[in-house]
Structure formats: structure tokens, C-alpha cells
Design a protein around this motif. Structure first.
Motif, PDB file in Angstrom:
ATOM      1  N   ILE A  25      12.178  -9.118   3.690  1.00 31.53           N
ATOM      2  CA  ILE A  25      11.557 -10.394   4.055  1.00 31.53           C
ATOM      3  C   ILE A  25      12.456 -11.522   3.568  1.00 31.53           C
ATOM      4  O   ILE A  25      13.033 -11.445   2.479  1.00 31.53           O
ATOM      5  N   SER A  26      12.579 -12.565   4.364  1.00 32.12           N
ATOM      6  CA  SER A  26      13.488 -13.666   4.016  1.00 32.12           C
ATOM      7  C   SER A  26      13.083 -14.333   2.706  1.00 32.12           C
ATOM      8  O   SER A  26      11.910 -14.330   2.325  1.00 32.12           O
ATOM      9  N   GLY A  27      14.070 -14.907   2.042  1.00 30.73           N
ATOM     10  CA  GLY A  27      13.813 -15.593   0.781  1.00 30.73           C
ATOM     11  C   GLY A  27      12.829 -16.739   0.940  1.00 30.73           C
ATOM     12  O   GLY A  27      11.993 -16.984   0.062  1.00 30.73           O
ATOM     13  N   LYS A  28      12.926 -17.462   2.060  1.00 31.82           N
ATOM     14  CA  LYS A  28      12.031 -18.590   2.288  1.00 31.82           C
ATOM     15  C   LYS A  28      10.580 -18.133   2.399  1.00 31.82           C
ATOM     16  O   LYS A  28       9.664 -18.747   1.835  1.00 31.82           O
ATOM     17  N   LEU A  29      10.371 -17.044   3.127  1.00 32.49           N
ATOM     18  CA  LEU A  29       9.015 -16.546   3.278  1.00 32.49           C
ATOM     19  C   LEU A  29       8.495 -15.993   1.957  1.00 32.49           C
ATOM     20  O   LEU A  29       7.333 -16.202   1.596  1.00 32.49           O
ATOM     21  N   ARG A  30       9.355 -15.328   1.203  1.00 29.64           N
ATOM     22  CA  ARG A  30       8.927 -14.815  -0.095  1.00 29.64           C
ATOM     23  C   ARG A  30       8.501 -15.957  -1.018  1.00 29.64           C
ATOM     24  O   ARG A  30       7.519 -15.849  -1.752  1.00 29.64           O
ATOM     25  N   ALA A  31       9.253 -17.056  -0.967  1.00 26.95           N
ATOM     26  CA  ALA A  31       8.912 -18.213  -1.803  1.00 26.95           C
ATOM     27  C   ALA A  31       7.570 -18.803  -1.382  1.00 26.95           C
ATOM     28  O   ALA A  31       6.748 -19.198  -2.217  1.00 26.95           O
ATOM     29  N   LYS A  32       7.340 -18.842  -0.077  1.00 29.71           N
ATOM     30  CA  LYS A  32       6.075 -19.362   0.430  1.00 29.71           C
ATOM     31  C   LYS A  32       4.902 -18.476   0.002  1.00 29.71           C
ATOM     32  O   LYS A  32       3.867 -18.965  -0.468  1.00 29.71           O
ATOM     33  N   LEU A  33       5.095 -17.174   0.130  1.00 27.34           N
ATOM     34  CA  LEU A  33       4.036 -16.240  -0.260  1.00 27.34           C
ATOM     35  C   LEU A  33       3.747 -16.318  -1.751  1.00 27.34           C
ATOM     36  O   LEU A  33       2.592 -16.248  -2.179  1.00 27.34           O
ATOM     37  N   HIS A  52       0.792  -1.236   0.000  1.00 25.81           N
ATOM     38  CA  HIS A  52       0.000   0.000   0.000  1.00 25.81           C
ATOM     39  C   HIS A  52       0.821   1.281   0.000  1.00 25.81           C
ATOM     40  O   HIS A  52       0.267   2.357  -0.250  1.00 25.81           O
ATOM     41  N   GLN A  53       2.118   1.191   0.286  1.00 23.23           N
ATOM     42  CA  GLN A  53       2.949   2.396   0.282  1.00 23.23           C
ATOM     43  C   GLN A  53       3.943   2.421  -0.868  1.00 23.23           C
ATOM     44  O   GLN A  53       4.327   3.502  -1.331  1.00 23.23           O
ATOM     45  N   PHE A  54       4.346   1.223  -1.322  1.00 27.55           N
ATOM     46  CA  PHE A  54       5.271   1.155  -2.459  1.00 27.55           C
ATOM     47  C   PHE A  54       4.634   0.503  -3.683  1.00 27.55           C
ATOM     48  O   PHE A  54       5.252   0.424  -4.735  1.00 27.55           O
ATOM     49  N   PHE A  55       3.405  -0.011  -3.520  1.00 24.49           N
ATOM     50  CA  PHE A  55       2.601  -0.519  -4.636  1.00 24.49           C
ATOM     51  C   PHE A  55       3.328  -1.627  -5.405  1.00 24.49           C
ATOM     52  O   PHE A  55       3.370  -1.653  -6.629  1.00 24.49           O
ATOM     53  N   VAL A  56       3.866  -2.555  -4.628  1.00 26.72           N
ATOM     54  CA  VAL A  56       4.598  -3.697  -5.153  1.00 26.72           C
ATOM     55  C   VAL A  56       3.673  -4.915  -5.183  1.00 26.72           C
ATOM     56  O   VAL A  56       2.951  -5.179  -4.223  1.00 26.72           O
ATOM     57  N   THR A  57       3.706  -5.650  -6.282  1.00 25.25           N
ATOM     58  CA  THR A  57       2.902  -6.872  -6.398  1.00 25.25           C
ATOM     59  C   THR A  57       3.767  -8.126  -6.495  1.00 25.25           C
ATOM     60  O   THR A  57       3.246  -9.236  -6.419  1.00 25.25           O
ATOM     61  N   ASP A  58       5.055  -7.950  -6.661  1.00 29.00           N
ATOM     62  CA  ASP A  58       5.987  -9.067  -6.798  1.00 29.00           C
ATOM     63  C   ASP A  58       6.676  -9.298  -5.455  1.00 29.00           C
ATOM     64  O   ASP A  58       7.416  -8.438  -4.962  1.00 29.00           O
ATOM     65  N   PHE A  59       6.425 -10.453  -4.845  1.00 29.52           N
ATOM     66  CA  PHE A  59       7.018 -10.745  -3.541  1.00 29.52           C
ATOM     67  C   PHE A  59       8.545 -10.727  -3.585  1.00 29.52           C
ATOM     68  O   PHE A  59       9.192 -10.447  -2.570  1.00 29.52           O
ATOM     69  N   ALA A  60       9.130 -10.993  -4.735  1.00 25.07           N
ATOM     70  CA  ALA A  60      10.588 -10.994  -4.861  1.00 25.07           C
ATOM     71  C   ALA A  60      11.180  -9.619  -4.578  1.00 25.07           C
ATOM     72  O   ALA A  60      12.364  -9.504  -4.227  1.00 25.07           O
ATOM     73  N   GLU A  61      10.390  -8.564  -4.725  1.00 30.88           N
ATOM     74  CA  GLU A  61      10.884  -7.207  -4.491  1.00 30.88           C
ATOM     75  C   GLU A  61      10.807  -6.788  -3.029  1.00 30.88           C
ATOM     76  O   GLU A  61      11.289  -5.713  -2.662  1.00 30.88           O
ATOM     77  N   MET A  62      10.221  -7.627  -2.176  1.00 32.84           N
ATOM     78  CA  MET A  62      10.077  -7.289  -0.761  1.00 32.84           C
ATOM     79  C   MET A  62      11.358  -7.665  -0.027  1.00 32.84           C
ATOM     80  O   MET A  62      11.455  -8.713   0.609  1.00 32.84           O
ATOM     81  N   THR A  63      12.331  -6.786  -0.094  1.00 37.64           N
ATOM     82  CA  THR A  63      13.713  -7.114   0.260  1.00 37.64           C
ATOM     83  C   THR A  63      13.966  -7.285   1.753  1.00 37.64           C
ATOM     84  O   THR A  63      15.006  -7.835   2.126  1.00 37.64           O
TER      85      THR A  63
END
Length: 410
Positions: free
Chosen positions: A75-83, A62-73
Motif C-alpha cells: 500500500i502506498s505511503g500516502k494511503l498508509r499515512a492517511k489510515l 486477518h491473514q497476517f495479523f498486522v495492526t501497524d499500517f506501516a507494515e502493509m508494504t
């Protein structure tokens, strides 16, 4: 599908604790866009994660308008993969957008599966004492069941309620429209004000609207002031009382008539909740806990219809009706639409009406009409929306029959 259903229906890989690829296609992903912070905290706890992850993800959405979990730097890689495998961030599909020469922006969104249904959203820019203001008029339903006689949207009938993701997605997309070419780290929220005043009656889609407004106010999302989020209702009295208990936002009333006889004609819900009950509910709303300063006033919306509700006696009736209700009055020049049975009050008559109210001590403004060239003005949120109830067809037939009678008798 609930978060519990999603999590329990997938196979978890022991190393990554993410769903195995063999089950991915069978899983309906959870759309995080419409989740409030409380809902997202619960979701992460059910995943075995710390609930503070909810705030992190909400900021990315809602603040950076990101839809790709890979860009959520952060957050751990494992959690990003799960999401990535069980979640998505999906706004309603934009099927049409139009930007007016006066800066007004309008979007038509497709909601639902397949061909779905269409809803419209309008952003209105303005300058005020606080600087540049961008007000977004958000829809809460596909069509509207209330059928106010002067509103083109009501002529489409009611199809369904919007989901939380479909409601908040309108705000998300409007903000993104100013930042699509801006690097993620430099993005800033552009919309300053929200009015739940688009298609539909917000209080008849109560839970989804309430949750969506909580996201608007949340500092982990849009962080909007409670004075800058306004819910507009035609007068669903029991829900106004419930709203006072559940959230503190500004309240606007689509009044449009100063007496019951006329309002029954213009706003049919008045037959169920007449003016006496509506005004009393507004007084309770701003006086909750005996502290009127917390809500200050109610905004009264009053569309100016030529020869219908714009006479001097109507202004006097309005003064009497509102004398014990702290209120600000917006006079709205009627925006004609095809086959509309009304005309717009003359400028002189609107100004005279305003003067009567202002001289009596009310703050009374005349709304500047914007977005006419893209059918985005107040009461025109209907344009490309399919009519599946045949209400518009029946209404146009009725108007044609009346015109034929007048022509024949003349």
C-alpha cells in the motif's frame, strides 16, 4: 462513529490527502477489524480510494495479523499515512488467558470503555480424519438473556450485545496466539473451525453475528469453509428462517429435551417457540431452495442431566422428534458448576442413550469433556464475568433456600 462522520470531521492536507495533525486527537478512529469486505470497500471509496484496497487491507489484518499500517508494504505511503491517522486495528483487550494441560485455550476479554465488561472465548484442539482441528467457541453477547437452567453463563443475566470487532476479534486473537513470535510473512491461520456457541444467543445479536460470519467465510480474510462455521441457537425460530436467506453456514440446535414440558423447564425460550415450530424451522433451513445437500443436516446438542433427560423413554421421544429431520446428535456430559441443581449422567447411561440413537441410524457422538481445569468446558463460560444483573445472586439464594427446606424437613 460511521466512516462518513470520520472522513467529514477531519482536515485534509492538500499534499498527502491525510488528516492534519491538529485534528487527530479530536477524531474517534474507525476500527477496521470488524468491517466486512462490503463495508470496507464502501469505506475506501468514501476516502476517494479504489475499493480493491479493502481486500489488501483485509489480508494484512486477518491473514497476517498486522495492526501497524506501516507494515502493509503493498500500500502506498500516502494511503498508509492517511489510515494511520483516521483508522485503527484493535482487538478486545485480553485480561486473562489460561492454557489447559489438554491443549484447550481460554481467554477473558474486556469489552467496552473504562472497566467495561468481560467475555470468555475457548479454543478446543482435536484430531480427526482431516488431521489436526482447532475449534474456537466464540461469544456473541455479554451474558445471556435466555437463562437455560443448566447453564452457568445464563445465571449472569444479559448486559449487552458484542460489536462486530469484538466478535471477530476473538478469532483474530486466537489465531495470533499461535504466531506471536512468527515473522509476519510466515504466519498462517491456525483455527480451523468456529462455533458461535459461547456466551449469549447469537440470533439475538443478528446483524453483528451475520457480518462477523461473512468475514470468517471471506477468502480475503479467514477463507473458512461454510461447513466449518457453525451457529448454535436455543431456538429463535424467526431468525433461523432469516439466517437461511442471508448466509449458508452450519446450524446447531441447543435442544436438551425431547418434549415440550421438559424443554420449557430447561430452555425457557421453548415456551415462545415450542418444539413443533423449532423442528419445522430446521427442516426449512436445510431444505432451502429444495436442495437439502447444500446444508446436509442440523447438529443437535443434548446435555446429559442425571435423572432429568437421560432415561430410555427420553431417547425414544428424541427418535420420534427427529425422524424427519436429517441430523447429527452430540451428547454433552453436563459440566457441574457451584450450586448447580443438576448432576452429570453416568457414563453407562450416556452410552446406553447413544446406543439407542445409533441403532436407529443416527450419527450420535459423545462430546469429550475438555478444559475442566480452566473452567472452559461447555456451559462453564462464566468464571470471571461480573454479574451486573444480580441474577446469579438471586439464583444462589433460591438454591440455598431450597437446601434449607430439605434439611429442615429431613
Amino acid at each position: 462513529m460511521s466512516s462518513e462522520a470520520v472522513i467529514s470531521s477531519v482536515t485534509i492536507d492538500e499534499n498527502t490527502k491525510a488528516p492534519s495533525s491538529t485534528s487527530q486527537d479530536a477524531v474517534q478512529k474507525v476500527n477496521l477489524l470488524g468491517m466486512s469486505r462490503a463495508e470496507m470497500e464502501k469505506f475506501f471509496e468514501e476516502m476517494g480510494e479504489k475499493k480493491f484496497r479493502a481486500g489488501q487491507v483485509m489480508k494484512w489484518i486477518h491473514q497476517f495479523f498486522v495492526t501497524d499500517f506501516a507494515e502493509m508494504t503493498n500500500i502506498s505511503g500516502k494511503l498508509r499515512a492517511k489510515l494511520e491517522q483516521i483508522c485503527e486495528i484493535k482487538a478486545p483487550e485480553v485480561v486473562h488467558r489460561n492454557y489447559s494441560k489438554d491443549g484447550t485455550r481460554k481467554w477473558v476479554f474486556r469489552v467496552g470503555d473504562g472497566d467495561g465488561s468481560l467475555v470468555e472465548t475457548v479454543l478446543i484442539p482435536a484430531e480427526d480424519k482431516t488431521g489436526s482441528r482447532k475449534t474456537l467457541c466464540i461469544s456473541s453477547q455479554v451474558g445471556c438473556a435466555l437463562d437455560c437452567s443448566f447453564c452457568s453463563t445464563g445465571k449472569q443475566g444479559f448486559q449487552r450485545d458484542l460489536t462486530q470487532a469484538e466478535i471477530i476479534g476473538q478469532l483474530w486473537m486466537a489465531n495470533l496466539s499461535y504466531m506471536e513470535d512468527v515473522p509476519v510473512i510466515e504466519r498462517e491461520r491456525s483455527v480451523t473451525n468456529v462455533v458461535m456457541m459461547g456466551m449469549g444467543e447469537p440470533l439475538l445479536n443478528y446483524d453483528a453475528v451475520l457480518s462477523s460470519m461473512s468475514i470468517m467465510l471471506d477468502d480475503f480474510a479467514y477463507g473458512m469453509s461454510k461447513r466449518r462455521v457453525t451457529l448454535s441457537t436455543s431456538g429463535v425460530v424467526p431468525k433461523i428462517d432469516q439466517l437461511a436467506q442471508d448466509i449458508d453456514v452450519a446450524l446447531a440446535i441447543s435442544l436438551h429435551a425431547p418434549n415440550n414440558e421438559l424443554r420449557n423447564e430447561l430452555v425457557p425460550i421453548n415456551k415462545k417457540y415450542p418444539l413443533e415450530q423449532l423442528i419445522a424451522a430446521c427442516q426449512r433451513y436445510i431444505g432451502k431452495d429444495g436442495n437439502e445437500s447444500s446444508r446436509k443436516h442440523v447438529t443437535i446438542e443434548y446435555v446429559m442431566l442425571d435423572g432429568v433427560n437421560d432415561h430410555p423413554e427420553h431417547a425414544q421421544q428424541l427418535l420420534k422428534l427427529l425422524k424427519n429431520l436429517p441430523s447429527k446428535i452430540n451428547l454433552i456430559p453436563f459440566n457441574p458448576f457451584p450450586h448447580a441443581p443438576y448432576g452429570r449422567s453416568s457414563r453407562n447411561r450416556i452410552i446406553a442413550f447413544q446406543k439407542t440413537l445409533s441403532d436407529a441410524g443416527f450419527v450420535c457422538t459423545i462430546r469429550q469433556t475438555r478444559g475442566d481445569d480452566i473452567d472452559a468446558a461447555c456451559g462453564q463460560l462464566v468464571g470471571q464475568v461480573a454479574d451486573r444483573t444480580r441474577r446469579a445472586e438471586q439464583w444462589k439464594k433460591k438454591i440455598a433456600e431450597k437446601s434449607e427446606i430439605i434439611r429442615t424437613e429431613g
